[in-house]
Enzyme design. Structure first.
Site, PDB file in Angstrom:
ATOM      1  N   CYS A   1      30.122  23.750  13.928  1.00 33.71           N
ATOM      2  CA  CYS A   1      29.857  25.160  14.201  1.00 33.71           C
ATOM      3  C   CYS A   1      31.088  25.892  13.679  1.00 33.71           C
ATOM      4  O   CYS A   1      31.867  25.302  12.913  1.00 33.71           O
ATOM      5  CB  CYS A   1      29.543  25.438  15.672  1.00 33.71           C
ATOM      6  SG  CYS A   1      30.869  25.175  16.851  1.00 33.71           S
TER       7      CYS A   1
HETATM    8  C1  RB5 Z   1      29.135  31.504  16.958  1.00 35.20           C
HETATM    9  O1  RB5 Z   1      28.183  31.351  17.931  1.00 35.20           O
HETATM   10  C2  RB5 Z   1      30.424  30.742  17.253  1.00 35.20           C
HETATM   11  O2  RB5 Z   1      30.800  30.991  18.568  1.00 35.20           O
HETATM   12  C3  RB5 Z   1      30.269  29.237  17.035  1.00 35.20           C
HETATM   13  O3  RB5 Z   1      29.982  28.952  15.715  1.00 35.20           O
HETATM   14  C4  RB5 Z   1      31.471  28.383  17.363  1.00 35.20           C
HETATM   15  O4  RB5 Z   1      32.605  28.806  16.693  1.00 35.20           O
HETATM   16  C5  RB5 Z   1      31.726  28.074  18.771  1.00 35.20           C
HETATM   17  O5  RB5 Z   1      32.517  27.189  19.115  1.00 35.20           O
END
Ligand code: RB5
Length: 173
Positions: A65
Protein backbone atom coordinates in the site's frame (compact mmCIF):
# COMPACT_ATOMS: atom_id res chain seq x y z
CA UNK A 1 6.53 -20.69 -6.15
CA UNK A 2 2.96 -19.45 -6.07
CA UNK A 3 2.88 -15.88 -4.82
CA UNK A 4 -0.28 -14.13 -3.69
CA UNK A 5 -0.11 -10.38 -4.25
CA UNK A 6 -2.35 -7.49 -3.28
CA UNK A 7 -2.38 -3.73 -2.96
CA UNK A 8 -4.66 -0.75 -2.41
CA UNK A 9 -5.60 1.99 -4.89
CA UNK A 10 -2.43 3.98 -4.16
CA UNK A 11 0.00 1.58 -5.82
CA UNK A 12 -1.61 -0.77 -8.39
CA UNK A 13 1.03 0.32 -10.91
CA UNK A 14 3.85 -0.72 -8.60
CA UNK A 15 2.07 -4.02 -7.90
CA UNK A 16 1.88 -4.73 -11.64
CA UNK A 17 5.63 -4.17 -11.92
CA UNK A 18 6.18 -6.54 -9.02
CA UNK A 19 3.84 -9.07 -10.61
CA UNK A 20 5.80 -8.91 -13.88
CA UNK A 21 9.06 -9.19 -11.95
CA UNK A 22 7.89 -12.31 -10.11
CA UNK A 23 6.65 -13.90 -13.33
CA UNK A 24 9.97 -13.14 -15.04
CA UNK A 25 11.60 -15.16 -12.27
CA UNK A 26 9.36 -18.13 -13.02
CA UNK A 27 6.83 -17.70 -10.22
CA UNK A 28 3.08 -18.06 -10.55
CA UNK A 29 1.21 -14.98 -9.35
CA UNK A 30 -2.28 -14.82 -7.88
CA UNK A 31 -3.29 -11.16 -8.15
CA UNK A 32 -5.98 -10.33 -5.59
CA UNK A 33 -6.39 -6.72 -6.68
CA UNK A 34 -7.03 -3.93 -6.49
CA UNK A 35 -6.51 -3.33 -10.17
CA UNK A 36 -6.82 0.42 -10.62
CA UNK A 37 -6.61 3.78 -8.84
CA UNK A 38 -10.28 3.90 -7.90
CA UNK A 39 -10.51 4.58 -4.20
CA UNK A 40 -10.88 1.49 -2.08
CA UNK A 41 -9.41 0.25 1.18
CA UNK A 42 -6.36 -1.82 2.01
CA UNK A 43 -7.96 -4.28 4.53
CA UNK A 44 -9.96 -5.85 1.70
CA UNK A 45 -6.87 -6.74 -0.28
CA UNK A 46 -4.67 -7.50 2.70
CA UNK A 47 -7.26 -10.03 3.87
CA UNK A 48 -7.87 -11.51 0.43
CA UNK A 49 -4.22 -11.96 -0.46
CA UNK A 50 -3.29 -13.25 3.01
CA UNK A 51 -6.07 -15.83 3.02
CA UNK A 52 -4.60 -17.41 -0.12
CA UNK A 53 -1.41 -17.97 1.87
CA UNK A 54 -3.18 -19.10 5.04
CA UNK A 55 -5.19 -21.65 3.03
CA UNK A 56 -1.95 -22.84 1.30
CA UNK A 57 -3.30 -21.91 -2.13
CA UNK A 58 -0.18 -19.75 -2.35
CA UNK A 59 3.25 -20.32 -0.84
CA UNK A 60 3.96 -16.73 0.11
CA UNK A 61 2.45 -13.26 -0.14
CA UNK A 62 3.69 -9.86 -1.28
CA UNK A 63 1.60 -6.85 -0.29
CA UNK A 64 1.81 -3.14 -1.00
CA UNK A 65 0.00 0.00 0.00
CA UNK A 66 1.29 3.56 0.21
CA UNK A 67 3.35 2.95 3.34
CA UNK A 68 2.84 -0.78 3.72
CA UNK A 69 1.54 -0.17 7.25
CA UNK A 70 -2.18 -0.58 6.62
CA UNK A 71 -2.01 -3.64 4.41
CA UNK A 72 0.54 -5.48 6.59
CA UNK A 73 -1.51 -4.77 9.72
CA UNK A 74 -4.60 -6.14 7.99
CA UNK A 75 -2.82 -9.26 6.76
CA UNK A 76 -1.56 -9.94 10.25
CA UNK A 77 -5.15 -10.30 11.43
CA UNK A 78 -5.58 -13.41 9.30
CA UNK A 79 -4.93 -16.59 11.27
CA UNK A 80 -1.72 -18.29 10.21
CA UNK A 81 -0.22 -15.15 8.72
CA UNK A 82 3.06 -13.63 9.80
CA UNK A 83 3.41 -10.50 7.71
CA UNK A 84 6.53 -8.39 7.94
CA UNK A 85 6.61 -4.77 6.80
CA UNK A 86 10.12 -4.15 5.56
CA UNK A 87 12.16 -1.39 4.01
CA UNK A 88 15.48 -3.18 3.66
CA UNK A 89 17.00 -6.45 2.55
CA UNK A 90 18.37 -7.47 5.97
CA UNK A 91 14.95 -7.25 7.61
CA UNK A 92 13.36 -9.26 4.81
CA UNK A 93 15.97 -11.99 5.32
CA UNK A 94 15.54 -11.90 9.09
CA UNK A 95 11.74 -12.12 8.81
CA UNK A 96 11.97 -15.41 6.89
CA UNK A 97 14.92 -16.92 8.76
CA UNK A 98 13.70 -16.32 12.31
CA UNK A 99 9.97 -15.69 12.13
CA UNK A 100 9.22 -17.82 9.07
CA UNK A 101 7.25 -14.83 7.79
CA UNK A 102 4.90 -15.92 5.02
CA UNK A 103 3.97 -12.44 3.80
CA UNK A 104 6.19 -9.48 3.07
CA UNK A 105 4.81 -5.96 2.77
CA UNK A 106 6.39 -2.83 1.40
CA UNK A 107 5.38 0.79 1.00
CA UNK A 108 5.07 1.48 -2.70
CA UNK A 109 5.26 5.21 -2.02
CA UNK A 110 8.21 4.84 0.32
CA UNK A 111 10.55 2.27 -1.16
CA UNK A 112 11.91 2.44 -4.71
CA UNK A 113 11.16 -0.31 -7.20
CA UNK A 114 14.76 -1.54 -7.37
CA UNK A 115 14.96 -1.96 -3.61
CA UNK A 116 11.52 -3.61 -3.54
CA UNK A 117 12.80 -6.18 -6.03
CA UNK A 118 15.91 -6.79 -3.91
CA UNK A 119 13.71 -7.15 -0.81
CA UNK A 120 11.50 -9.69 -2.57
CA UNK A 121 14.52 -11.64 -3.80
CA UNK A 122 15.96 -11.75 -0.28
CA UNK A 123 12.62 -12.84 1.16
CA UNK A 124 12.05 -15.60 -1.40
CA UNK A 125 15.64 -16.85 -1.25
CA UNK A 126 15.97 -16.89 2.53
CA UNK A 127 15.32 -20.16 4.33
CA UNK A 128 13.62 -20.49 7.66
CA UNK A 129 16.06 -21.64 10.37
CA UNK A 130 14.06 -24.26 12.19
CA UNK A 131 15.32 -24.29 15.77
CA UNK A 132 13.34 -25.20 18.91
CA UNK A 133 13.63 -21.57 19.97
CA UNK A 134 12.23 -20.19 16.71
CA UNK A 135 9.50 -22.83 16.64
CA UNK A 136 8.47 -21.94 20.16
CA UNK A 137 8.19 -18.21 19.55
CA UNK A 138 6.33 -18.70 16.25
CA UNK A 139 3.85 -21.03 17.95
CA UNK A 140 3.24 -18.41 20.61
CA UNK A 141 2.74 -15.65 18.05
CA UNK A 142 0.37 -17.80 15.99
CA UNK A 143 -1.68 -18.66 19.05
CA UNK A 144 -2.50 -14.98 19.58
CA UNK A 145 -5.19 -15.14 16.91
CA UNK A 146 -8.34 -17.14 17.39
CA UNK A 147 -9.95 -18.35 14.19
CA UNK A 148 -13.02 -16.27 13.39
CA UNK A 149 -15.14 -18.44 11.12
CA UNK A 150 -17.46 -15.54 10.30
CA UNK A 151 -14.76 -13.62 8.53
CA UNK A 152 -12.28 -16.17 7.13
CA UNK A 153 -12.93 -16.62 3.43
CA UNK A 154 -16.03 -14.45 3.70
CA UNK A 155 -15.96 -12.38 0.52
CA UNK A 156 -18.80 -10.24 1.81
CA UNK A 157 -17.08 -9.25 5.03
CA UNK A 158 -16.53 -5.65 3.87
CA UNK A 159 -19.75 -5.29 1.83
CA UNK A 160 -21.33 -2.88 4.28
CA UNK A 161 -18.34 -0.55 4.02
CA UNK A 162 -17.98 -0.89 0.26
CA UNK A 163 -21.65 0.03 -0.19
CA UNK A 164 -21.19 3.08 2.00
CA UNK A 165 -18.04 4.15 0.18
CA UNK A 166 -19.72 3.65 -3.19
CA UNK A 167 -22.48 6.03 -2.06
CA UNK A 168 -19.88 8.68 -1.24
CA UNK A 169 -19.75 7.89 2.43
CA UNK A 170 -16.02 7.81 2.55
CA UNK A 171 -14.72 10.64 4.74
CA UNK A 172 -12.93 13.39 2.83
CA UNK A 173 -9.24 13.59 3.63
C1 RB5 B 1 -4.30 5.24 1.57
O1 RB5 B 1 -5.43 4.63 2.04
C2 RB5 B 1 -3.08 5.02 2.47
O2 RB5 B 1 -3.44 5.27 3.78
C3 RB5 B 1 -2.51 3.61 2.34
O3 RB5 B 1 -2.06 3.36 1.06
C4 RB5 B 1 -1.34 3.27 3.24
O4 RB5 B 1 -0.30 4.17 3.09
C5 RB5 B 1 -1.63 2.95 4.64
O5 RB5 B 1 -0.78 2.42 5.37
Amino acid sequence: MIISIGCDHIVPDIKMRISAYLKSKGHTVIDNGTYDFVRTHYPIFGKKAAEKVASKEADLGVLLCGTGVGISSSANKVKGIRAALVRDVSTAKYAKEYLNANVIAVGGRITGIGLIENIIDAFLDAKYIKTPENEKIIKKIDSLIVNDKDQFGNEHFFDEFIEKWDKGGYPKE
